[in-house]
Motif scaffolding. Structure first.
Motif, mmCIF file in Angstrom:
data_model
loop_
_atom_site.group_PDB
_atom_site.id
_atom_site.type_symbol
_atom_site.label_atom_id
_atom_site.label_comp_id
_atom_site.label_asym_id
_atom_site.label_seq_id
_atom_site.Cartn_x
_atom_site.Cartn_y
_atom_site.Cartn_z
ATOM 1 N N SER A 49 -53.219 -14.211 -139.119
ATOM 2 C CA SER A 49 -53.054 -15.598 -138.645
ATOM 3 C C SER A 49 -53.663 -15.829 -137.264
ATOM 4 C CB SER A 49 -51.575 -15.969 -138.628
ATOM 5 O OG SER A 49 -50.901 -15.016 -137.827
ATOM 6 N N GLU A 50 -53.953 -14.734 -136.524
ATOM 7 C CA GLU A 50 -54.560 -14.887 -135.191
ATOM 8 C C GLU A 50 -56.028 -15.350 -135.301
ATOM 9 O OE1 GLU A 50 -54.135 -11.471 -132.609
ATOM 10 O OE2 GLU A 50 -52.140 -11.102 -133.465
ATOM 11 N N ILE A 51 -56.635 -15.094 -136.481
ATOM 12 C CA ILE A 51 -58.051 -15.436 -136.652
ATOM 13 C C ILE A 51 -58.141 -16.814 -137.311
ATOM 14 C CG2 ILE A 51 -60.261 -14.731 -137.707
ATOM 15 C CD1 ILE A 51 -59.235 -11.828 -137.560
ATOM 16 N N LYS A 52 -58.497 -17.813 -136.500
ATOM 17 C CA LYS A 52 -58.523 -19.205 -137.002
ATOM 18 C C LYS A 52 -59.709 -19.478 -137.933
ATOM 19 C CE LYS A 52 -58.194 -22.088 -133.439
ATOM 20 N NZ LYS A 52 -57.888 -21.549 -132.086
ATOM 21 N N GLY A 53 -60.869 -18.848 -137.612
ATOM 22 C CA GLY A 53 -62.101 -19.175 -138.338
ATOM 23 C C GLY A 53 -62.277 -18.392 -139.624
ATOM 24 N N VAL A 54 -63.481 -18.501 -140.200
ATOM 25 C CA VAL A 54 -63.793 -17.802 -141.466
ATOM 26 C C VAL A 54 -65.171 -17.144 -141.340
ATOM 27 C CG1 VAL A 54 -62.464 -19.360 -142.948
ATOM 28 C CG2 VAL A 54 -64.842 -19.919 -142.412
ATOM 29 N N PHE A 55 -65.467 -16.247 -142.277
ATOM 30 C CA PHE A 55 -66.799 -15.624 -142.319
ATOM 31 C C PHE A 55 -67.610 -16.262 -143.454
ATOM 32 C CE2 PHE A 55 -64.389 -12.662 -139.850
ATOM 33 C CZ PHE A 55 -65.315 -12.117 -138.965
ATOM 34 N N VAL A 56 -68.850 -16.659 -143.130
ATOM 35 C CA VAL A 56 -69.690 -17.342 -144.120
ATOM 36 C C VAL A 56 -70.865 -16.433 -144.496
ATOM 37 C CG1 VAL A 56 -71.176 -19.351 -144.539
ATOM 38 C CG2 VAL A 56 -69.078 -19.625 -143.198
ATOM 39 N N SER A 57 -71.105 -16.299 -145.808
ATOM 40 C CA SER A 57 -72.251 -15.505 -146.306
ATOM 41 C C SER A 57 -73.088 -16.391 -147.206
ATOM 42 C CB SER A 57 -71.751 -14.311 -147.126
ATOM 43 O OG SER A 57 -70.672 -13.709 -146.462
ATOM 44 N N LYS A 58 -74.416 -16.253 -147.111
ATOM 45 C CA LYS A 58 -75.282 -17.073 -147.956
ATOM 46 C C LYS A 58 -76.242 -16.184 -148.743
ATOM 47 C CE LYS A 58 -75.239 -21.509 -145.615
ATOM 48 N NZ LYS A 58 -75.855 -22.381 -144.628
ATOM 49 N N GLY A 59 -76.412 -16.522 -150.023
ATOM 50 C CA GLY A 59 -77.365 -15.803 -150.865
ATOM 51 C C GLY A 59 -78.320 -16.780 -151.501
ATOM 52 N N ARG A 60 -79.489 -16.292 -151.891
ATOM 53 C CA ARG A 60 -80.467 -17.193 -152.486
ATOM 54 C C ARG A 60 -81.317 -16.410 -153.483
ATOM 55 N NH1 ARG A 60 -84.622 -21.465 -150.336
ATOM 56 N NH2 ARG A 60 -86.272 -21.009 -151.775
ATOM 57 N N VAL A 61 -81.506 -16.962 -154.675
ATOM 58 C CA VAL A 61 -82.329 -16.314 -155.704
ATOM 59 C C VAL A 61 -83.304 -17.341 -156.263
ATOM 60 C CG1 VAL A 61 -82.310 -15.107 -157.922
ATOM 61 C CG2 VAL A 61 -80.435 -14.754 -156.311
ATOM 62 N N GLN A 62 -84.586 -17.016 -156.252
ATOM 63 C CA GLN A 62 -85.610 -17.911 -156.810
ATOM 64 C C GLN A 62 -85.543 -17.819 -158.335
ATOM 65 O OE1 GLN A 62 -87.634 -19.630 -154.527
ATOM 66 N NE2 GLN A 62 -88.485 -20.830 -156.189
ATOM 67 N N LEU A 63 -85.398 -18.967 -159.002
ATOM 68 C CA LEU A 63 -85.303 -18.964 -160.469
ATOM 69 C C LEU A 63 -86.638 -19.352 -161.103
ATOM 70 C CD1 LEU A 63 -81.880 -20.824 -160.752
ATOM 71 C CD2 LEU A 63 -82.255 -18.360 -160.897
ATOM 72 N N VAL A 64 -87.287 -20.383 -160.531
ATOM 73 C CA VAL A 64 -88.581 -20.847 -161.063
ATOM 74 C C VAL A 64 -89.562 -20.948 -159.895
ATOM 75 C CG1 VAL A 64 -89.787 -22.731 -162.262
ATOM 76 C CG2 VAL A 64 -87.387 -22.263 -162.803
ATOM 77 N N ASN A 65 -90.709 -20.275 -160.010
ATOM 78 C CA ASN A 65 -91.702 -20.344 -158.921
ATOM 79 C C ASN A 65 -92.445 -21.675 -158.920
ATOM 80 O OD1 ASN A 65 -91.325 -18.036 -157.465
ATOM 81 N ND2 ASN A 65 -92.575 -16.790 -158.846
ATOM 82 N N GLY A 66 -92.713 -22.206 -160.123
ATOM 83 C CA GLY A 66 -93.346 -23.524 -160.239
ATOM 84 C C GLY A 66 -94.597 -23.661 -159.397
ATOM 85 N N TRP A 67 -94.657 -24.741 -158.583
ATOM 86 C CA TRP A 67 -95.860 -25.045 -157.791
ATOM 87 C C TRP A 67 -96.215 -23.967 -156.771
ATOM 88 C CZ3 TRP A 67 -94.884 -25.273 -152.613
ATOM 89 C CH2 TRP A 67 -93.570 -25.542 -152.225
ATOM 90 N N LYS A 68 -95.256 -23.085 -156.454
ATOM 91 C CA LYS A 68 -95.535 -22.039 -155.461
ATOM 92 C C LYS A 68 -96.578 -21.043 -155.971
ATOM 93 C CE LYS A 68 -91.202 -22.222 -152.943
ATOM 94 N NZ LYS A 68 -90.178 -21.429 -152.276
ATOM 95 N N LYS A 69 -96.760 -21.006 -157.312
ATOM 96 C CA LYS A 69 -97.770 -20.103 -157.891
ATOM 97 C C LYS A 69 -99.174 -20.454 -157.405
ATOM 98 C CE LYS A 69 -95.460 -19.144 -162.265
ATOM 99 N NZ LYS A 69 -95.491 -19.355 -163.712
ATOM 100 N N VAL A 70 -99.395 -21.751 -157.125
ATOM 101 C CA VAL A 70 -100.753 -22.213 -156.795
ATOM 102 C C VAL A 70 -101.260 -21.514 -155.535
ATOM 103 C CG1 VAL A 70 -102.193 -24.233 -156.293
ATOM 104 C CG2 VAL A 70 -100.283 -24.435 -157.889
ATOM 105 N N GLU A 71 -100.380 -21.353 -154.563
ATOM 106 C CA GLU A 71 -100.820 -20.674 -153.329
ATOM 107 C C GLU A 71 -100.124 -19.332 -153.147
ATOM 108 O OE1 GLU A 71 -100.716 -23.490 -150.057
ATOM 109 O OE2 GLU A 71 -102.773 -24.047 -150.517
ATOM 110 N N LYS A 72 -99.601 -18.804 -154.265
ATOM 111 C CA LYS A 72 -98.943 -17.494 -154.254
ATOM 112 C C LYS A 72 -97.927 -17.386 -153.115
ATOM 113 C CE LYS A 72 -103.042 -15.168 -156.188
ATOM 114 N NZ LYS A 72 -104.025 -16.255 -156.121
ATOM 115 N N ILE A 73 -97.059 -18.422 -153.009
ATOM 116 C CA ILE A 73 -96.045 -18.419 -151.948
ATOM 117 C C ILE A 73 -94.879 -17.546 -152.405
ATOM 118 C CG2 ILE A 73 -94.425 -19.854 -150.627
ATOM 119 C CD1 ILE A 73 -96.481 -22.204 -151.103
#
Length: 719
Positions: free
Chosen positions: A427-451
């Motif tokens: 209870s002494e710790i008021k805040g929280v820990f945030v974690s973020k993840g990201r996964v590319q599902l479709v490359n789409g237009w990024k294929k054009v410049e191989k991003i």
């Protein structure tokens, strides 16, 4: 049936029109055939009078002669860029040809086919109307020079009178810049410069652009770094998978006080955590908008070394004149809705043979086709003509434009974003820990410049799951100063008149560009940046732009503060754009400019004497390279050529450093070459390049023309 006279802005464009009309017959200065005469300018053939052309007393700069505003503005043949005293020979000759064609009895109609913009309008109009004609004048308005468009455009010409608003805007810009430039440059130089040399350049677009760079330099100079701290922890799930989280309290992760985090760190000891929330979102990424000129310049200058905005414009202009891209000097990032058929045809041509050809599907989307968001010209796209051979520079610019176009019709890129919130069971710790993840599902237009997209993987977990705390640490960080401007960031500020808009893809960005409230126009911004470097107000360090000592002195001392004000310049540019739209008038605009100039001159005259710039001339020992073949005086090296020291008395001998004959064989004259030539009358030049690209050596002579005092090169094949 009489003939139609067409005036193009450049020879290459006249050739495109002749090709479209299948006219092969070339005469001196024009094409003729099928009822058409097609002639050309070389950009501006006429320029405004200099002050001394109106009044002899203006030949000498004296404070009491200013302000100087002519009753009416007049034009003359443009000056030779090497010798301002002389008329440009080529311009004079071409004007004579245009004049004789205008007067031809069989010509009953004139079409100005200069570029469809403010500058193109006045290039054509100043020539046609200064040569005086009572024949009907029409306007060909095109966005590209492909044969299909030329033939279509000739069916849809407009009476030139309909373009009076565009002409008014062009003339207003030209006269305003002349009045401000001539008056304030002269008065500022007389007042603030000690010693003779290059004038202190004062201009309507030049100074606010300098101020943008100066302000950023000042921000960096006055920046005080601050230290802040972050706390991160590593958590482990029940199946031994690890993930990291950053501590947030009241939505803040940066803490100025380290003690706050140290207390939380102590409270983490021997504790466990619980995942109290998991959010998974599938997100779409749209391709960046089609290019307008500023975005293209920004993209290329930041991606490739050694490129300037000026170079990007020159290369794009060359691709446009070769019919491979549409008109480049545009502010729009979308296309007119009438271009859907054309865009589909271009896409069909471009996608053939691409590894992702099947994914390229034409669709009429609001993001690409939106007439309401087009400012006089659509975005830059390729034409249906595929280039057969391009130079390395042309290939870089063409590929960028082509890829950006193809991207619009590829599937959207899609990714999944996961956010975990972990609460520690204390209870002494008021805040929280945030974690973020990201996964590319479709490359789409990024294929054009191989991003490549970098994935950040999180373990598969569920809310209410308990986790153990493996590790935690406090890291210390320092706030960073703003970055120096580059051409890309400077163009962005000029385009939006200083409005800080982070996202190039936003509606807000579009609205800012469309308002016409900007510094300069797409066509002139590159020129402004180049001029600031040339006159020594800014310098470039790698890709960064910084103000010089002279630039800083000018901003801090020059008293006409409105000229540094983005608002003031933005309003003037907006008024010019309003004149085009008939929301304002040329006379009203010019009256504002003339009053501003008179007041500014009076204000400068009253100011204290201060030196902004001191010009000191170092006397260099002048090396004599040999004797002049005309008058036997010494030949010396100048800035633009090797010439006779007796030039003040009229000796014409010179070998220009950008000599066209040698340049055609990829050579420049060197000091050694000139010395040998003057001594022996002949010089062996190695490594010349023929038209076919072969390398060869040759003996060259420089022979006086029999009928004048000029010289021409001759190859000498005698051993």
């Amino acid at each position: 049936m009489g003939s139609v006279l067409l005036l193009a802005e450049k020879p290459s464009v006249a050739k495109n029109i002749a090709d479209a009309l299948k006219i092969k017959n070339k005469r001196d200065g024009y094409f003729e055939g099928n009822g058409y005469l097609i002639t050309w300018a070389f950009g501006h053939l006429l320029q405004l009078y200099d002050a001394r052309d109106y009044d002899e007393k203006m030949a000498k700069w004296r404070l009491e002669n200013f302000p100087f505003i002519p009753e009416s503005f007049r034009y003359k043949v443009k000056s030779d860029f090497r010798n301002k005293e002389r008329e440009d020979f080529g311009a004079k000759k071409q004007l004579k040809i245009i004049s004789s064609l205008l007067k031809r009895k069989d010509v009953d109609m004139i079409i100005s086919a200069c570029d469809f913009d403010r500058e193109g309008q006045i290039i054509g109009d100043t020539i046609i109307y200064n040569l005086k004609t009572d024949k009907k004048v029409y306007r060909l308005l095109l966005n590209e020079w492909t044969p299909d468009e030329v033939l279509k455009g000739l069916q849809a010409i407009k009476p030139n009178t309909e373009l009076k608003p565009l002409q008014d805007a062009g003339v207003s810009r030209q006269w305003a810049d002349w009045v401000i430039g001539i008056n304030l440059t002269s008065v500022a130089t007389l007042k603030y410069q000690k010693g003779k040399g290059q004038a202190l350049n004062i201009g309507r677009v030049l100074l606010p652009t300098l101020k943008i760079i100066y302000d950023r330099d000042k921000e960096i100079e006055n920046f005080v770094p601050e230290t802040y701290f972050k706390l991160s922890a590593t958590f482990k799930t029940k199946d031994n998978k690890e993930y990291e989280g950053t501590y947030f309290e009241d939505e803040e992760e940066k803490f100025k006080n380290k003690n706050t985090l140290e207390l939380i760190e102590q409270a983490l000891h021997n504790q466990t955590g619980m995942i109290i929330d998991k959010q998974v979102e599938r997100k779409r990424e749209y391709p960046p908008y089609l290019f307008n000129l500023s975005n293209l310049q920004g993209y290329i200058t930041s991606k490739y070394k050694g490129w300037t905005s000026d170079k990007v414009l020159k290369v794009a202009q060359s691709l446009y004149e070769k019919k491979y891209i549409t008109y480049p000097r545009t502010a729009s990032v979308v296309l007119e809705e009438t271009l859907t058929g054309k865009a589909a045809k271009v896409l069909d041509t471009l996608k053939k043979g691409l590894p992702y050809e099947k994914e390229v599907q034409f669709k009429k989307m609001k993001r690409v086709f939106d007439t309401d968001k087009v400012e006089s010209h659509s975005a830059i796209i390729p034409t249906y003509l595929m280039p057969k051979s391009l130079s390395k520079d042309e290939d870089i610019v063409y590929t960028a434009i082509k890829n950006r176009f193809i991207m619009q019709f590829m599937p959207f890129a899609e990714f999944e974003e996961t956010k975990l919130i972990t609460k520690v069971n204390n209870s002494e710790i008021k805040g929280v820990f945030v974690s973020k993840g990201r996964v590319q599902l479709v490359n789409g237009w990024k294929k054009v410049e191989k991003i490549d997209s970098k994935d950040t993987l999180l373990p598969i977990v569920h809310p209410q799951e308990l986790v153990s705390i493996e590790d935690y640490s406090i890291s210390s960080h320092v706030t960073k100063p703003p970055k120096q401007h580059t051409e890309k960031t400077l163009l962005r500020v000029m385009e939006t008149c200083g409005k800080r808009i982070k996202d190039e893809q936003s509606e807000e960005m579009l609205a800012a560009v469309l308002s016409g409230y900007s510094i300069g126009t797409p066509a002139t911004r590159a020129e402004t940046i180049k001029k600031l470097k040339d006159v020594g107000y800014i310098a470039s360090q790698n890709k960064n732009l910084i103000s010089t000592e002279l630039g800083k002195n000018l901003v801090e001392t020059f008293p006409i503060k409105e000229l540094f004000d983005l608002e003031f310049t933005g309003r003037l540019e907006k008024t010019l754009s309003d004149i085009e739209k008939q929301k304002s008038t040329k006379d009203a605009f010019l009256n504002v400019i003339f009053d501003f100039t008179r007041n500014a001159v009076d204000q400068i005259k009253k100011e204290k004497e201060v030196i902004i710039n001191e010009v000191t001339k170092e006397k260099k020992a002048i090396e004599i390279l040999g004797k002049c073949p005309l008058c036997e005086h010494g030949i010396i090296e100048g800035k633009k050529g090797y010439g006779c020291s007796n030039w003040k008395n009229g000796c014409k001998f010179v070998i220009w450093k950008n000599d066209k004959y040698l340049a055609a064989m990829k050579k420049k004259p060197t000091k050694t070459m000139v010395k040998t030539l003057l001594k022996n009358g002949i010089v062996t030049v190695k490594g010349l390049t023929s038209k076919k690209g072969n390398i060869f050596d040759a003996n060259l002579r420089y022979i006086k023309n029999p009928d004048n005092d000029y010289f021409s090169w001759k190859m000498d094949f005698n051993k």
